[in-house]
Design a protein around this motif. Structure first.
Motif, PDB file in Angstrom:
ATOM      1  N   ASP A 115       0.876  -1.168   0.000  1.00 42.92           N
ATOM      2  CA  ASP A 115       0.000   0.000   0.000  1.00 42.92           C
ATOM      3  C   ASP A 115       0.914   1.218   0.000  1.00 42.92           C
ATOM      4  O   ASP A 115       1.419   1.633   1.042  1.00 42.92           O
ATOM      5  CB  ASP A 115      -0.908  -0.018   1.225  1.00 42.92           C
ATOM      6  CG  ASP A 115      -1.954   1.082   1.191  1.00 42.92           C
ATOM      7  OD1 ASP A 115      -1.762   2.077   0.457  1.00 42.92           O
ATOM      8  OD2 ASP A 115      -2.971   0.954   1.899  1.00 42.92           O
ATOM      9  N   MET A 116       1.155   1.759  -1.180  1.00 37.63           N
ATOM     10  CA  MET A 116       2.109   2.856  -1.333  1.00 37.63           C
ATOM     11  C   MET A 116       1.692   4.083  -0.517  1.00 37.63           C
ATOM     12  O   MET A 116       2.539   4.752   0.058  1.00 37.63           O
ATOM     13  CB  MET A 116       2.271   3.215  -2.807  1.00 37.63           C
ATOM     14  CG  MET A 116       3.410   4.177  -3.052  1.00 37.63           C
ATOM     15  SD  MET A 116       5.016   3.543  -2.576  1.00 37.63           S
ATOM     16  CE  MET A 116       5.535   2.834  -4.109  1.00 37.63           C
ATOM     17  N   GLU A 117       0.397   4.365  -0.453  1.00 35.83           N
ATOM     18  CA  GLU A 117      -0.061   5.510   0.352  1.00 35.83           C
ATOM     19  C   GLU A 117       0.313   5.316   1.826  1.00 35.83           C
ATOM     20  O   GLU A 117       0.786   6.237   2.472  1.00 35.83           O
ATOM     21  CB  GLU A 117      -1.574   5.692   0.221  1.00 35.83           C
ATOM     22  CG  GLU A 117      -2.010   6.270  -1.097  1.00 35.83           C
ATOM     23  CD  GLU A 117      -3.519   6.425  -1.196  1.00 35.83           C
ATOM     24  OE1 GLU A 117      -4.220   6.368  -0.161  1.00 35.83           O
ATOM     25  OE2 GLU A 117      -3.997   6.606  -2.319  1.00 35.83           O
ATOM     26  N   TYR A 118       0.069   4.123   2.334  1.00 31.87           N
ATOM     27  CA  TYR A 118       0.393   3.806   3.723  1.00 31.87           C
ATOM     28  C   TYR A 118       1.896   3.936   3.962  1.00 31.87           C
ATOM     29  O   TYR A 118       2.333   4.519   4.964  1.00 31.87           O
ATOM     30  CB  TYR A 118      -0.086   2.388   4.037  1.00 31.87           C
ATOM     31  CG  TYR A 118       0.367   1.860   5.380  1.00 31.87           C
ATOM     32  CD1 TYR A 118      -0.226   2.288   6.563  1.00 31.87           C
ATOM     33  CD2 TYR A 118       1.391   0.918   5.459  1.00 31.87           C
ATOM     34  CE1 TYR A 118       0.186   1.787   7.792  1.00 31.87           C
ATOM     35  CE2 TYR A 118       1.809   0.413   6.686  1.00 31.87           C
ATOM     36  CZ  TYR A 118       1.211   0.856   7.842  1.00 31.87           C
ATOM     37  OH  TYR A 118       1.627   0.371   9.052  1.00 31.87           O
ATOM     38  N   ILE A 119       2.687   3.421   3.047  1.00 27.27           N
ATOM     39  CA  ILE A 119       4.144   3.488   3.189  1.00 27.27           C
ATOM     40  C   ILE A 119       4.606   4.939   3.195  1.00 27.27           C
ATOM     41  O   ILE A 119       5.352   5.368   4.071  1.00 27.27           O
ATOM     42  CB  ILE A 119       4.844   2.677   2.073  1.00 27.27           C
ATOM     43  CG1 ILE A 119       4.579   1.178   2.253  1.00 27.27           C
ATOM     44  CG2 ILE A 119       6.341   2.951   2.055  1.00 27.27           C
ATOM     45  CD1 ILE A 119       5.001   0.325   1.081  1.00 27.27           C
TER      46      ILE A 119
END
Length: 168
Positions: free
Chosen positions: A26-30
């Protein structure tokens, strides 16, 4: 005969597909958990607001010039009208060019975003690649950017592992 061959082909494809390993990130979470990304975004927001204010100031100046022109137009000669119209158009063009310079496809904001964020994305990509090679993943999907994923088991989400390898 063709049906048997087709069935065998589908069976082989299903077996080979099930042997492949997949993972999700989850790129947003990262990115939300990477302080350098948050700082870069804040810098971009500040510079964007500053540049937007410059563009708006020129647009306001052009609008004021036009309003004054409208109020004075009955008292002006043709030559004076032409001069004022040219000045207004020049100011509008200046605002438009400044907006393109700052916010256009190859503008300053794009260049600054690339300079600040691209290294972070590259670092994340390298960590994802390293984990994929280590664990033998054939495919890693980004949950944040693919609306086509309806459900995915949390067991295959490696976002926290990526953050851990990045040191967060």
């Amino acid at each position: 005969m063709k049906k048997i061959l087709l069935s065998l082909t589908l069976l082989v494809m299903a077996i080979s597909a099930s042997a492949q390993k997949f993972a999700l990130i989850d790129m947003e979470y990262i990115l939300k958990n990477v302080p350098a990304y948050e700082r870069a975004n804040e810098q971009l927001n500040q510079v964007s607001k500053k540049w937007q204010a410059e563009v708006e100031a020129l647009n306001t100046e052009a609008a004021t010039m036009y309003k004054n022109y409208q109020n004075e137009v009955v008292f002006l000669s043709e030559e004076q009208k032409k001069t004022k119209q040219d000045a207004i158009m020049k100011k509008e063009k200046e605002a438009s060019e400044l907006k393109r310079k700052y916010f256009g496809p190859e503008g300053e904001l794009f260049k600054k975003r690339t300079a600040l964020i691209a290294p972070l994305q590259e670092e994340i990509y390298n960590v994802v690649k390293e984990i994929s090679e280590l664990r033998g993943y054939s495919l890693v999907l980004d949950r944040a950017s693919d609306a086509g994923i309806i459900f995915a088991s949390p067991k295959i989400d490696i976002s926290n592992e990526v953050l851990q390898k990045l040191g967060y």
